[in-house]
Design a protein around this motif. Structure first.
Motif: not given
Length: 81
Positions: A32, A35, A42-43, A46-47
């Motif tokens: 977290q 990010g 960040e992307p 998330k992936r």
């Protein structure tokens, strides 16, 4: 502070840095904060990525504790078969 080695193609997403420091006690907090500090990551976070903590790879172990002296390496998640 936890020192995190950013490996391979993820370095470009972390402003070209090979090593960063974040304040975190768990793997979830670490991701977290990464990010927040490096929005380019960040992307990918998330992936899905892999994180090696003291030589062992963790993929979705959100509550794994991370000690300030742990060796942490952020890796692109590999797939294949």
């Amino acid at each position: 502070m936890v020192k995190v080695v950013v490996w391979g193609s993820l370095q470009a997403l972390a402003e070209g840095k090979a090593e960063v420091e974040v304040e975190a006690e768990t793997l979830r907090e670490l991701l977290q904060r990464l990010g927040e500090l490096y929005p380019g990551l960040e992307p990918q976070l998330k992936r899905g990525i892999s994180v090696a903590i003291d030589g062992r790879i963790y993929n979705d172990s959100w509550f794994k504790t991370v000690a300030p002296d742990s060796e942490v390496v952020l890796l692109p998640r590999l797939s294949g078969g």
